[in-house]
Structure formats: structure tokens, C-alpha cells
Write a protein that holds these residues in place. Structure first.
Motif, PDB file in Angstrom:
ATOM      1  N   ASP A 117       0.863  -1.187   0.000  1.00 43.53           N
ATOM      2  CA  ASP A 117       0.000   0.000   0.000  1.00 43.53           C
ATOM      3  C   ASP A 117       0.896   1.231   0.000  1.00 43.53           C
ATOM      4  O   ASP A 117       1.263   1.751   1.058  1.00 43.53           O
ATOM      5  CB  ASP A 117      -0.907  -0.004   1.234  1.00 43.53           C
ATOM      6  N   PRO A 118       1.291   1.699  -1.189  1.00 40.48           N
ATOM      7  CA  PRO A 118       2.255   2.808  -1.234  1.00 40.48           C
ATOM      8  C   PRO A 118       1.709   4.118  -0.677  1.00 40.48           C
ATOM      9  O   PRO A 118       2.479   4.932  -0.176  1.00 40.48           O
ATOM     10  CB  PRO A 118       2.589   2.927  -2.721  1.00 40.48           C
ATOM     11  N   VAL A 119       0.397   4.330  -0.744  1.00 42.18           N
ATOM     12  CA  VAL A 119      -0.168   5.562  -0.178  1.00 42.18           C
ATOM     13  C   VAL A 119      -0.026   5.549   1.344  1.00 42.18           C
ATOM     14  O   VAL A 119       0.367   6.550   1.955  1.00 42.18           O
ATOM     15  CB  VAL A 119      -1.630   5.760  -0.602  1.00 42.18           C
ATOM     16  N   ALA A 120      -0.333   4.405   1.970  1.00 43.97           N
ATOM     17  CA  ALA A 120      -0.163   4.300   3.423  1.00 43.97           C
ATOM     18  C   ALA A 120       1.299   4.478   3.805  1.00 43.97           C
ATOM     19  O   ALA A 120       1.615   5.156   4.789  1.00 43.97           O
ATOM     20  CB  ALA A 120      -0.685   2.949   3.913  1.00 43.97           C
ATOM     21  N   ALA A 121       2.198   3.879   3.016  1.00 42.26           N
ATOM     22  CA  ALA A 121       3.632   4.037   3.293  1.00 42.26           C
ATOM     23  C   ALA A 121       4.050   5.495   3.154  1.00 42.26           C
ATOM     24  O   ALA A 121       4.837   6.006   3.969  1.00 42.26           O
ATOM     25  CB  ALA A 121       4.440   3.155   2.346  1.00 42.26           C
ATOM     26  N   ALA A 122       3.532   6.176   2.127  1.00 38.98           N
ATOM     27  CA  ALA A 122       3.857   7.591   1.930  1.00 38.98           C
ATOM     28  C   ALA A 122       3.306   8.445   3.071  1.00 38.98           C
ATOM     29  O   ALA A 122       3.979   9.373   3.536  1.00 38.98           O
ATOM     30  CB  ALA A 122       3.307   8.062   0.585  1.00 38.98           C
ATOM     31  N   LYS A 123       2.104   8.128   3.523  1.00 38.31           N
ATOM     32  CA  LYS A 123       1.536   8.885   4.647  1.00 38.31           C
ATOM     33  C   LYS A 123       2.374   8.718   5.904  1.00 38.31           C
ATOM     34  O   LYS A 123       2.561   9.677   6.668  1.00 38.31           O
ATOM     35  CB  LYS A 123       0.092   8.459   4.892  1.00 38.31           C
ATOM     36  N   ASP A 124       2.895   7.517   6.121  1.00 40.10           N
ATOM     37  CA  ASP A 124       3.781   7.303   7.275  1.00 40.10           C
ATOM     38  C   ASP A 124       5.029   8.180   7.154  1.00 40.10           C
ATOM     39  O   ASP A 124       5.477   8.779   8.141  1.00 40.10           O
ATOM     40  CB  ASP A 124       4.195   5.836   7.363  1.00 40.10           C
ATOM     41  N   LEU A 125       5.584   8.256   5.943  1.00 38.38           N
ATOM     42  CA  LEU A 125       6.777   9.078   5.729  1.00 38.38           C
ATOM     43  C   LEU A 125       6.482  10.565   5.882  1.00 38.38           C
ATOM     44  O   LEU A 125       7.368  11.342   6.222  1.00 38.38           O
ATOM     45  CB  LEU A 125       7.352   8.802   4.341  1.00 38.38           C
ATOM     46  N   CYS A 126       5.241  10.962   5.624  1.00 37.61           N
ATOM     47  CA  CYS A 126       4.851  12.373   5.711  1.00 37.61           C
ATOM     48  C   CYS A 126       4.454  12.798   7.121  1.00 37.61           C
ATOM     49  O   CYS A 126       4.314  14.001   7.385  1.00 37.61           O
ATOM     50  CB  CYS A 126       3.674  12.652   4.778  1.00 37.61           C
ATOM     51  N   ALA A 127       4.234  11.841   8.003  1.00 35.16           N
ATOM     52  CA  ALA A 127       3.658  12.159   9.310  1.00 35.16           C
ATOM     53  C   ALA A 127       4.479  13.183  10.092  1.00 35.16           C
ATOM     54  O   ALA A 127       3.930  14.137  10.665  1.00 35.16           O
ATOM     55  CB  ALA A 127       3.484  10.880  10.123  1.00 35.16           C
ATOM     56  N   ALA A 128       5.794  13.010  10.117  1.00 31.31           N
ATOM     57  CA  ALA A 128       6.634  13.928  10.887  1.00 31.31           C
ATOM     58  C   ALA A 128       6.589  15.335  10.295  1.00 31.31           C
ATOM     59  O   ALA A 128       6.510  16.326  11.035  1.00 31.31           O
ATOM     60  CB  ALA A 128       8.073  13.414  10.935  1.00 31.31           C
ATOM     61  N   ALA A 129       6.634  15.431   8.951  1.00 30.36           N
ATOM     62  CA  ALA A 129       6.584  16.745   8.313  1.00 30.36           C
ATOM     63  C   ALA A 129       5.252  17.428   8.566  1.00 30.36           C
ATOM     64  O   ALA A 129       5.194  18.641   8.804  1.00 30.36           O
ATOM     65  CB  ALA A 129       6.836  16.609   6.810  1.00 30.36           C
ATOM     66  N   CYS A 130       4.165  16.647   8.539  1.00 34.83           N
ATOM     67  CA  CYS A 130       2.840  17.229   8.748  1.00 34.83           C
ATOM     68  C   CYS A 130       2.639  17.694  10.188  1.00 34.83           C
ATOM     69  O   CYS A 130       1.846  18.594  10.450  1.00 34.83           O
ATOM     70  CB  CYS A 130       1.752  16.230   8.356  1.00 34.83           C
ATOM     71  N   ALA A 131       3.366  17.074  11.118  1.00 39.58           N
ATOM     72  CA  ALA A 131       3.250  17.453  12.521  1.00 39.58           C
ATOM     73  C   ALA A 131       4.156  18.626  12.892  1.00 39.58           C
ATOM     74  O   ALA A 131       3.975  19.260  13.933  1.00 39.58           O
ATOM     75  CB  ALA A 131       3.576  16.263  13.415  1.00 39.58           C
TER      76      ALA A 131
END
Length: 198
Positions: A171-185
Motif C-alpha cells: 500500500d504505497p499511499v499508506a507508506a507515503a503517509k507514514d513518511l509524511c507524518a513527521a513533516a505534517c506534525a
């Protein structure tokens, strides 16, 4: 045919023409460029597709005008200039002119079944202006020649080994969201500053 979803500081743009393998028309490229520009205030941007193919490249009905259209470079340049973290979440095969938008992202993750090819030599056209340099930066000059001059088709495993993608995920979207989590926070101004030094 470009779907935009926003949750907080994260924007997800989806190529939404699965019945045509997300083949891109001039109108879709224009809409995608504008959607990327509209998301410049976001801390993270994910680009993905709907269906089994990320994008087959240019719509064959428009190929004569799209083959040399500046819209491809406008889209990839807009992505490359995005001040936040950008990730291509490749839900399937990436082909032709669509390669440029993935190369312009900061990172790329793909499903195991994805395939990668950029057959400009078979079409007798040049790649988008910025693509060779971005491809060389990721994969090195020999591998760039394999893809562009040898018309090679790479599996996801090869693309990972060669440096074209950074991760393989079911699930590349879920993987990408995990990678984005720190930046979004994080504070958006800090995200922009950190990207500027990278």
C-alpha cells in the motif's frame, strides 16, 4: 480527473482515470499543475493514481500534440519547487511522460508489481528537459542510458536496486503517509527551511 484530498497539512493528488490507465491529456496536465501549485502551503504532497496503473503516460489520442508539450515540464517543475515533502506513491506501472512527475518528487514508493519504462527512443522524441539530470542524480549515468537509450523495462525490485524508487510497499499511499507524518506534525516554516537545505 485529478482528485484532491486534504487533511491538515497533507494533500493527496490522485490521477483518476483508471479506465484509461490514467493516461494524461493536456487538460489533466493543466489541472495537475494547478493542483500542485494550489498545495504549496501544505507541508507534504503525495501523488498517486487510481487503479492498477499509476500512469501510462500521454493519452494516445493526444500523442502528436502532447509529445513535445511544455505542460509536462510545467508539472514536474511545479512538483520540484514544492516547498514541502513530496512523495510519489506509485500504485502501479509508471511509463513515458509520467516518469517526469515521479522523478521530480523527493521520494518514490511503489507496489511490488510496478514496472518502469520511458521509451522516448522508440518514439523519436526527447525526454522532458529536466528528466535526464534527475534520472542521473538518482540512478547514475549508465542506468539513465539503460532506461532512455536502451528502452529498458525495470521491475520494482530493479528500480529499487538502481535507485529510481526508495521503497516497495503493498500500500504505497499508506507508506507515503507514514513518511509524511513527521513533516505534517512539524511547523510548516521549519519544513520549508529543512527542505531548502536538502
Amino acid at each position: 480527473m485529478i482528485r484532491t484530498e486534504r487533511v491538515g497539512n497533507l494533500v493527496v493528488l490522485t490521477l483518476d482515470r483508471p479506465d484509461k490507465a490514467n493516461a494524461l491529456t493536456a487538460a489533466m496536465l493543466t489541472d495537475l499543475r494547478d493542483a500542485v501549485l494550489a498545495a504549496y502551503d501544505a507541508s507534504a504532497l503525495i501523488l498517486t493514481g487510481n487503479g492498477r496503473v499509476f500512469s501510462a503516460g500521454a493519452d494516445l489520442q493526444d500523442i502528436t500534440t502532447l509529445a513535445t508539450s511544455p505542460l509536462w515540464e510545467e508539472v514536474s517543475s511545479a512538483i520540484a519547487r514544492h516547498p514541502g515533502l513530496t512523495i510519489a506513491a506509485l500504485n502501479g506501472t509508471l511509463a513515458g511522460g509520467a516518469m517526469g512527475m515521479a522523478l521530480a518528487c523527493d521520494m518514490r514508493t511503489a507496489v511490488p508489481s510496478a514496472r518502469f519504462f520511458y521509451p522516448v527512443i522508440k518514439m523519436g522524441v526527447r525526454p522532458q528537459p529536466s528528466d535526464p539530470a534527475r534520472l542521473i542524480a538518482l540512478c547514475g549515468p549508465a542506468r539513465a542510458r539503460m532506461l532512455l537509450m536502451g528502452a529498458s523495462k525495470w521491475t520494482a525490485d530493479q528500480a529499487l536496486t538502481f535507485g529510481l524508487i526508495d521503497d516497495i510497499a503493498d500500500d504505497p499511499v499508506a507508506a507515503a503517509k507514514d513518511l509524511c507524518a513527521a513533516a505534517c506534525a512539524a511547523d510548516p516554516a521549519y519544513v520549508r527551511d529543512l527542505k531548502s537545505v536538502l
